[in-house]
Write a protein that holds these residues in place. Structure first.
Motif, PDB file in Angstrom:
ATOM      1  N   ARG A 265     -32.517 -18.704 -37.283  1.00 47.83           N
ATOM      2  CA  ARG A 265     -32.806 -17.287 -37.113  1.00 47.83           C
ATOM      3  C   ARG A 265     -33.223 -17.047 -35.669  1.00 47.83           C
ATOM      4  NH1 ARG A 265     -33.320 -12.636 -39.329  1.00 47.83           N
ATOM      5  NH2 ARG A 265     -34.694 -11.143 -38.356  1.00 47.83           N
ATOM      6  N   PHE A 266     -32.608 -16.036 -35.063  1.00 47.66           N
ATOM      7  CA  PHE A 266     -32.945 -15.622 -33.707  1.00 47.66           C
ATOM      8  C   PHE A 266     -33.515 -14.222 -33.751  1.00 47.66           C
ATOM      9  CE2 PHE A 266     -30.062 -19.042 -32.986  1.00 47.66           C
ATOM     10  CZ  PHE A 266     -30.526 -19.632 -31.826  1.00 47.66           C
ATOM     11  N   ASP A 267     -34.674 -14.031 -33.124  1.00 48.26           N
ATOM     12  CA  ASP A 267     -35.285 -12.722 -32.989  1.00 48.26           C
ATOM     13  C   ASP A 267     -35.370 -12.410 -31.510  1.00 48.26           C
ATOM     14  OD1 ASP A 267     -36.020 -12.042 -35.803  1.00 48.26           O
ATOM     15  OD2 ASP A 267     -37.123 -13.929 -35.613  1.00 48.26           O
ATOM     16  N   VAL A 268     -34.887 -11.227 -31.138  1.00 46.61           N
ATOM     17  CA  VAL A 268     -34.853 -10.841 -29.730  1.00 46.61           C
ATOM     18  C   VAL A 268     -35.791  -9.657 -29.536  1.00 46.61           C
ATOM     19  CG1 VAL A 268     -33.414 -10.139 -27.802  1.00 46.61           C
ATOM     20  CG2 VAL A 268     -32.461 -11.634 -29.574  1.00 46.61           C
ATOM     21  N   GLY A 269     -36.836  -9.869 -28.735  1.00 46.72           N
ATOM     22  CA  GLY A 269     -37.785  -8.817 -28.375  1.00 46.72           C
ATOM     23  C   GLY A 269     -37.888  -8.800 -26.862  1.00 46.72           C
ATOM     24  N   THR A 270     -39.051  -9.154 -26.315  1.00 44.03           N
ATOM     25  CA  THR A 270     -39.179  -9.298 -24.863  1.00 44.03           C
ATOM     26  C   THR A 270     -38.669 -10.659 -24.416  1.00 44.03           C
ATOM     27  OG1 THR A 270     -41.447 -10.070 -25.102  1.00 44.03           O
ATOM     28  CG2 THR A 270     -41.123  -7.709 -24.711  1.00 44.03           C
ATOM     29  N   ALA A 271     -38.499 -11.562 -25.394  1.00 44.54           N
ATOM     30  CA  ALA A 271     -37.914 -12.892 -25.185  1.00 44.54           C
ATOM     31  C   ALA A 271     -37.268 -13.280 -26.511  1.00 44.54           C
ATOM     32  CB  ALA A 271     -38.982 -13.900 -24.775  1.00 44.54           C
ATOM     33  N   VAL A 272     -36.637 -14.436 -26.547  1.00 47.00           N
ATOM     34  CA  VAL A 272     -35.946 -14.885 -27.756  1.00 47.00           C
ATOM     35  C   VAL A 272     -36.800 -15.917 -28.485  1.00 47.00           C
ATOM     36  CG1 VAL A 272     -33.878 -16.023 -28.660  1.00 47.00           C
ATOM     37  CG2 VAL A 272     -33.694 -14.467 -26.711  1.00 47.00           C
ATOM     38  N   MET A 273     -36.918 -15.707 -29.776  1.00 48.39           N
ATOM     39  CA  MET A 273     -37.582 -16.666 -30.649  1.00 48.39           C
ATOM     40  C   MET A 273     -36.511 -17.265 -31.548  1.00 48.39           C
ATOM     41  SD  MET A 273     -40.885 -16.332 -29.931  1.00 48.39           S
ATOM     42  CE  MET A 273     -41.824 -16.915 -31.312  1.00 48.39           C
ATOM     43  N   THR A 274     -36.522 -18.578 -31.700  1.00 47.58           N
ATOM     44  CA  THR A 274     -35.598 -19.234 -32.613  1.00 47.58           C
ATOM     45  C   THR A 274     -36.413 -19.965 -33.671  1.00 47.58           C
ATOM     46  OG1 THR A 274     -33.833 -20.857 -32.853  1.00 47.58           O
ATOM     47  CG2 THR A 274     -35.308 -21.187 -31.013  1.00 47.58           C
ATOM     48  N   ASP A 275     -36.223 -19.546 -34.905  1.00 50.95           N
ATOM     49  CA  ASP A 275     -36.998 -20.096 -36.018  1.00 50.95           C
ATOM     50  C   ASP A 275     -38.495 -20.079 -35.712  1.00 50.95           C
ATOM     51  OD1 ASP A 275     -34.678 -20.523 -37.509  1.00 50.95           O
ATOM     52  OD2 ASP A 275     -34.392 -22.522 -36.657  1.00 50.95           O
ATOM     53  N   GLY A 276     -38.963 -18.985 -35.089  1.00 43.62           N
ATOM     54  CA  GLY A 276     -40.384 -18.808 -34.801  1.00 43.62           C
ATOM     55  C   GLY A 276     -40.890 -19.464 -33.541  1.00 43.62           C
ATOM     56  N   ARG A 277     -40.024 -20.134 -32.785  1.00 41.59           N
ATOM     57  CA  ARG A 277     -40.428 -20.797 -31.533  1.00 41.59           C
ATOM     58  C   ARG A 277     -39.799 -20.086 -30.348  1.00 41.59           C
ATOM     59  NH1 ARG A 277     -38.555 -26.063 -34.185  1.00 41.59           N
ATOM     60  NH2 ARG A 277     -36.698 -25.063 -33.458  1.00 41.59           N
ATOM     61  N   LEU A 278     -40.570 -19.932 -29.274  1.00 41.03           N
ATOM     62  CA  LEU A 278     -40.085 -19.291 -28.058  1.00 41.03           C
ATOM     63  C   LEU A 278     -38.992 -20.135 -27.406  1.00 41.03           C
ATOM     64  CD1 LEU A 278     -40.382 -17.031 -25.935  1.00 41.03           C
ATOM     65  CD2 LEU A 278     -42.078 -18.489 -24.808  1.00 41.03           C
ATOM     66  N   LEU A 279     -37.867 -19.505 -27.088  1.00 41.95           N
ATOM     67  CA  LEU A 279     -36.780 -20.174 -26.375  1.00 41.95           C
ATOM     68  C   LEU A 279     -37.071 -20.058 -24.879  1.00 41.95           C
ATOM     69  CD1 LEU A 279     -33.990 -21.539 -26.546  1.00 41.95           C
ATOM     70  CD2 LEU A 279     -32.984 -19.255 -26.496  1.00 41.95           C
ATOM     71  N   ALA A 280     -37.195 -21.179 -24.198  1.00 39.63           N
ATOM     72  CA  ALA A 280     -37.537 -21.195 -22.768  1.00 39.63           C
ATOM     73  C   ALA A 280     -36.542 -20.385 -21.947  1.00 39.63           C
ATOM     74  CB  ALA A 280     -37.580 -22.635 -22.263  1.00 39.63           C
ATOM     75  N   HIS A 281     -37.030 -19.708 -20.941  1.00 43.62           N
ATOM     76  CA  HIS A 281     -36.206 -18.939 -19.999  1.00 43.62           C
ATOM     77  C   HIS A 281     -35.376 -17.874 -20.717  1.00 43.62           C
ATOM     78  CE1 HIS A 281     -37.344 -21.980 -17.116  1.00 43.62           C
ATOM     79  NE2 HIS A 281     -36.850 -22.901 -17.920  1.00 43.62           N
ATOM     80  N   SER A 282     -35.965 -17.200 -21.705  1.00 42.05           N
ATOM     81  CA  SER A 282     -35.191 -16.250 -22.502  1.00 42.05           C
ATOM     82  C   SER A 282     -35.689 -14.810 -22.376  1.00 42.05           C
ATOM     83  CB  SER A 282     -35.219 -16.662 -23.971  1.00 42.05           C
ATOM     84  OG  SER A 282     -36.536 -16.543 -24.495  1.00 42.05           O
ATOM     85  N   GLU A 283     -36.336 -14.493 -21.266  1.00 48.41           N
ATOM     86  CA  GLU A 283     -36.834 -13.139 -21.075  1.00 48.41           C
ATOM     87  C   GLU A 283     -35.682 -12.144 -21.216  1.00 48.41           C
ATOM     88  OE1 GLU A 283     -37.205 -15.604 -18.826  1.00 48.41           O
ATOM     89  OE2 GLU A 283     -39.265 -16.131 -19.313  1.00 48.41           O
ATOM     90  N   VAL A 284     -35.958 -11.016 -21.822  1.00 50.63           N
ATOM     91  CA  VAL A 284     -34.944  -9.987 -22.031  1.00 50.63           C
ATOM     92  C   VAL A 284     -35.178  -8.867 -21.022  1.00 50.63           C
ATOM     93  CG1 VAL A 284     -34.057  -8.288 -23.668  1.00 50.63           C
ATOM     94  CG2 VAL A 284     -34.719 -10.565 -24.460  1.00 50.63           C
ATOM     95  N   HIS A 285     -34.145  -8.482 -20.325  1.00 51.64           N
ATOM     96  CA  HIS A 285     -34.231  -7.432 -19.314  1.00 51.64           C
ATOM     97  C   HIS A 285     -33.727  -6.121 -19.894  1.00 51.64           C
ATOM     98  CE1 HIS A 285     -35.141 -10.526 -16.400  1.00 51.64           C
ATOM     99  NE2 HIS A 285     -34.153 -11.229 -16.931  1.00 51.64           N
ATOM    100  N   ARG A 286     -34.331  -5.019 -19.491  1.00 48.80           N
ATOM    101  CA  ARG A 286     -33.925  -3.702 -19.983  1.00 48.80           C
ATOM    102  C   ARG A 286     -32.798  -3.102 -19.147  1.00 48.80           C
ATOM    103  NH1 ARG A 286     -35.288  -4.251 -24.902  1.00 48.80           N
ATOM    104  NH2 ARG A 286     -37.421  -4.908 -25.114  1.00 48.80           N
ATOM    105  N   THR A 287     -32.622  -3.604 -17.921  1.00 49.39           N
ATOM    106  CA  THR A 287     -31.538  -3.129 -17.055  1.00 49.39           C
ATOM    107  C   THR A 287     -30.905  -4.314 -16.343  1.00 49.39           C
ATOM    108  OG1 THR A 287     -33.037  -2.755 -15.187  1.00 49.39           O
ATOM    109  CG2 THR A 287     -32.608  -0.861 -16.628  1.00 49.39           C
TER     110      THR A 287
END
Length: 83
Positions: free
Chosen positions: A4-26
């Motif tokens: 399971r992948f959850d995308v918010g301000t960064a990506v979580m995979t199975d409840g763990r933060l995925l390194a270097h996965s910051e999400v940009h708005r632009t």
């Protein structure tokens, strides 16, 4: 096994933060980027992620079809540049 992948301000995979996965708005030209909401990645699909900050990857377009022949290996940069 499905992940399971959850995308918010960064990506979580199975409840763990995925390194270097910051999400940009632009993007670099101030165009809006709409992040993929996240879900369980179905069979036959891959969640593609690059640690390059400007990468347009599954954080934004969601899971991609997996090739029928399978994944051959890790992608390695051939040519890179810093904008």
């Amino acid at each position: 096994m499905a992940s399971r992948f959850d995308v918010g301000t960064a990506v979580m995979t199975d409840g763990r933060l995925l390194a270097h996965s910051e999400v940009h708005r632009t993007d670099a030209e101030s165009r809006a980027l709409v992040p993929f909401a996240g879900r369980i990645v179905p069979a036959g699909k891959l969640f593609l992620h690059s640690d390059y900050p400007g990468s347009y990857d599954s954080r934004y377009f969601g899971p991609a079809p997996a090739p029928a022949s399978g994944v051959l290996g890790l992608a390695v940069p051939v040519l890179t540049f810093e904008p």
